[in-house]
Each structure stands twice: as structure tokens, then as C-alpha cells.
Design a protein around this motif. Structure first.
Motif, mmCIF file in Angstrom:
data_model
loop_
_atom_site.group_PDB
_atom_site.id
_atom_site.type_symbol
_atom_site.label_atom_id
_atom_site.label_comp_id
_atom_site.label_asym_id
_atom_site.label_seq_id
_atom_site.Cartn_x
_atom_site.Cartn_y
_atom_site.Cartn_z
ATOM 1 N N UNK A 24 0.924 -1.248 -0.051
ATOM 2 C CA UNK A 24 0.246 -0.156 -0.053
ATOM 3 C C UNK A 24 0.727 1.484 0.122
ATOM 4 N N UNK A 25 0.679 2.340 -0.769
ATOM 5 C CA UNK A 25 1.360 4.133 -0.936
ATOM 6 C C UNK A 25 0.022 4.306 -0.180
ATOM 7 N N UNK A 26 -0.749 4.355 0.134
ATOM 8 C CA UNK A 26 -1.725 5.795 1.199
ATOM 9 C C UNK A 26 -2.608 5.215 1.411
ATOM 10 N N UNK A 27 -3.053 5.989 2.374
ATOM 11 C CA UNK A 27 -4.028 5.306 3.776
ATOM 12 C C UNK A 27 -5.887 4.470 3.504
ATOM 13 N N UNK A 28 -5.469 4.669 1.550
ATOM 14 C CA UNK A 28 -6.914 3.928 1.035
ATOM 15 C C UNK A 28 -6.371 2.759 0.509
ATOM 16 N N UNK A 29 -5.439 2.544 0.566
ATOM 17 C CA UNK A 29 -5.041 1.451 0.126
ATOM 18 C C UNK A 29 -4.601 0.755 0.818
ATOM 19 N N UNK A 30 -4.165 0.982 2.539
ATOM 20 C CA UNK A 30 -4.218 0.192 3.086
ATOM 21 C C UNK A 30 -5.311 -0.320 3.521
ATOM 22 N N UNK A 31 -6.344 0.582 3.297
ATOM 23 C CA UNK A 31 -7.777 0.763 4.357
ATOM 24 C C UNK A 31 -8.113 -0.732 4.299
ATOM 25 N N UNK A 32 -7.932 -1.406 2.497
ATOM 26 C CA UNK A 32 -8.648 -2.312 1.576
ATOM 27 C C UNK A 32 -7.973 -3.424 1.899
ATOM 28 N N UNK A 33 -6.083 -3.067 1.882
ATOM 29 C CA UNK A 33 -5.678 -4.388 2.334
ATOM 30 C C UNK A 33 -5.392 -4.945 3.517
ATOM 31 N N UNK B 37 -8.770 -4.890 5.289
ATOM 32 C CA UNK B 37 -9.748 -5.266 6.123
ATOM 33 C C UNK B 37 -10.140 -6.317 4.669
ATOM 34 N N UNK B 38 -8.852 -7.118 3.565
ATOM 35 C CA UNK B 38 -8.917 -8.456 2.652
ATOM 36 C C UNK B 38 -8.084 -9.074 3.755
#
Length: 341
Positions: free
Chosen positions: A24-33, A35-36
Motif C-alpha cells: 500500500x502507498x496511502x491510507x486508502x490502499x492500506x484500508x483495503x489491504x 480489510x481483505x
């Protein structure tokens, strides 16, 4: 000729790219990572029960000591499964208390970390690799609960009960039975620690916003995985465990309770531990640990640094790489928990 399977196994690992390796490169990508990975990790553990049985807690022992009260309690975690735990309650402290779940490693169970021999007598002399760390925590003002992890001490199978005092466990038989039924020992232990937190929250003196977890070795696994999945844990100390699966349980002989079928398809160990971010996390490891090699711990810590940096929370990650073997250090751990809880 390739009759020996060394290269075969190495190639299999190298060709397996974990689906949820942290990139992940940002908060949104981290959040998806996050949760999945949480979802698939729970599936690999064998799932978590949907309904909860009543705890029905009982105090079965109580003793007044100089600085704290030591209770032994029993409560339900699953149908037909009861948890034993020690609760250490500091004296002469007013107001809501921070609490720590203390997860013991391999040995004769929770008695080892609350300063007791297997027969219940007070320890004298050598305090062992776990160094009575639950007692060290209560002396610093934490209300501490030390669950007896299934398979150890007084929670071995009947056939192993006579050998439990020597530190022999029922890990093998319980684990293979669970694996054959699509469950894992890690999953059961994680769920039981979640129920231990449920029990903690029945204590009116516990501050629900200041609950931590600390564990060593097999207890480090339980601490790491429970903290990854249960955000009621606000700070964690993982001792003698953080590493990579490849360099520890896949390369060095370890108890079967460490194994999670299929996990490498989805994540390596530091990815899973990284689910704790951005909550405070301390990694404790001996530079001479023979079963969790320090170089792989350094590699895992570097991955954790990347996760915390993406979240702007680097100050909430620390390490204590001390000169020693597979043991509790405490050099930073107790102060770390005091700082954040």
C-alpha cells in the motif's frame, strides 16, 4: 538427479507470491489491504465462532500478596470448553486501571508467568525464560490476566495430565484433530483470548480503552494474531516470535501449533503482524534466539516500518533486540506499555 526435495520446496516458496503482501502507498490502499487480509486470515485460522456462549465466570482461588491480589478464575469460551486464567489486581490504586493480557509460551502454563511452580507453590531460584512477566506487569500498576492456553498445564488432555508439570503439552493431538476438522490451534487460542478480553471487560475497574497484550514464543503468536484481529487491544508487545514463516517454522523444528494451512498464499508473518498498525507495537527478540533467527526478525521489522510509515505512525513502532536467547527481556517492554496505556 533431483531425488531430494530441497530444491522443490525452495522453488515452491519462491514461486508463491502472497496475494496480500503489503504494498500500500496511502491510507486508502492500506484500508483495503487490511480489510481483505483480515478476512482471509480468519478463514485460514479456521474461522471464528459467530455466537458466544455465556461466560459464567467463577473465582476458584484467591490470595492476598504484598502488592496485589492473585485470583484464579474459570469461565466458558466455547460450548464444552472452559478457560482457566490468573487475574492479578494491583492494590491501592484508585480509578480505572489499564489491563494487559499476558500470554505464556511453551511450558507448564500460566503458573509459570505469575511466579508459581506447577504445584502452586511460590517460585524460588531460577525464574525461567518467561521471567514472571505477568508479575512484573502488575507491579507496575496493570491489572493482568494470564489465560491458560489450551494444550498446556491444567488444560492438557487427560492422557497428558501426568506429564504437564514437566512442560509437556497436548499440542500435537489437539492440533491434528483440529486440522482434520478444518480448524487450527492458533485459531482456537486467538478466539479464547478474545473471550478473555470479554471477561476482562466484566471488571468495572478495567478501562476498556487501555487494554494491551504481551506474549512470548507460542504466546507471542497468540498475542500477535489476536492483536491483529481484535482492535480492543490498544498496544502490543511480541517477544520471541516476530520473524518470517520461511525462516522460522518452515526451516527449524517447531511445535505443530504454529502451522496455518495455506497462509503463504496470502501473507508472510510480518504482513499479518502489520495488521496491528497503527496501534503501538514493540518487537522484542534475543540476538541469539535459536528458533526465531534475529536476521529474519530484522527483515520482518523492516517490513513493519514500511507499514507504520505509510500510516504516519512510525513513533508507535519500536524494537528491543537484546543480547540473549529465547527469553523475555523487559528492558523496554514494561515502560512501552506504561507509555501507551
Amino acid at each position: 538427479m533431483a531425488v531430494r526435495p530441497d530444491k522443490f520446496l525452495e522453488k515452491m516458496y519462491n514461486m508463491t507470491v502472497p496475494k496480500y503482501e503489503f504494498n500500500a502507498r496511502n491510507i486508502d490502499e492500506w484500508r483495503m489491504w487490511r480489510n481483505d487480509l483480515k478476512k482471509v486470515f480468519i478463514e485460514c485460522l479456521g474461522g471464528l465462532p459467530e455466537g458466544k456462549v455465556d461466560l459464567n465466570p467463577q473465582i476458584v482461588e484467591q490470595k492476598e500478596l504484598d502488592d496485589y491480589v492473585r485470583q484464579r478464575v474459570v469461565f466458558n469460551t466455547l460450548e464444552d470448553l472452559e478457560m482457566l486464567a490468573y487475574v492479578l489486581i494491583p492494590k491501592n490504586i484508585k480509578g480505572k486501571l489499564p489491563a494487559v493480557v499476558a500470554c505464556h509460551g511453551h511450558g507448564y502454563g500460566s503458573k509459570d508467568i505469575v511466579g508459581l511452580n506447577f504445584d502452586g507453590s511460590e517460585k524460588t531460584g531460577d525464574i525461567g525464560y518467561q521471567k514472571n512477566f505477568a508479575v512484573e506487569l502488575v507491579k507496575r500498576g496493570f491489572l493482568v490476566i494470564a489465560p491458560e492456553l489450551i494444550g498446556f498445564g491444567d488444560r492438557t488432555l487427560e492422557e497428558d495430565a501426568a506429564k504437564a508439570y514437566k512442560g509437556e503439552s497436548s499440542c500435537y493431538k489437539i492440533s491434528i484433530n483440529l486440522l482434520m476438522m478444518g480448524k487450527t490451534m492458533a485459531g482456537i487460542r486467538v478466539y479464547e483470548v478474545m473471550r478473555t478480553i470479554d471477561y476482562l471487560l466484566t471488571h468495572s475497574e478495567v478501562d476498556p480503552d487501555r487494554i494491551g497484550c504481551m506474549g512470548i514464543s507460542g504466546g507471542g503468536l497468540v498475542c500477535a494474531f489476536t492483536s491483529a484481529l481484535d482492535e480492543r487491544i490498544k498496544a502490543a508487545v511480541i517477544s520471541g516470535y516476530a520473524n518470517t514463516f520461511k525462516d522460522s517454522v518452515m526451516s527449524i523444528y517447531h511445535c505443530i501449533d504454529n502451522f496455518i494451512p495455506g497462509i503463504i498464499q496470502y501473507a508472510e508473518m510480518p504482513d499479518i503482524i502489520g495488521l496491528i498498525a497503527p496501534r503501538p507495537l514493540l518487537i522484542e527478540s534475543g540476538t541469539q534466539d535459536p528458533i526465531f533467527p534475529i536476521e529474519a526478525t530484522r527483515k520482518a521489522f523492516a517490513k513493519l516500518e514500511k507499514i507504520y510509515e505509510v500510516l504516519g505512525a512510525r513513533e508507535k513502532l519500536d524494537k528491543d533486540f537484546f543480547e540473549g536467547q529465547h527469553q523475555i527481556s523487559g528492558r523496554k517492554a514494561y515502560q512501552w506499555l506504561l507509555k501507551w496505556l
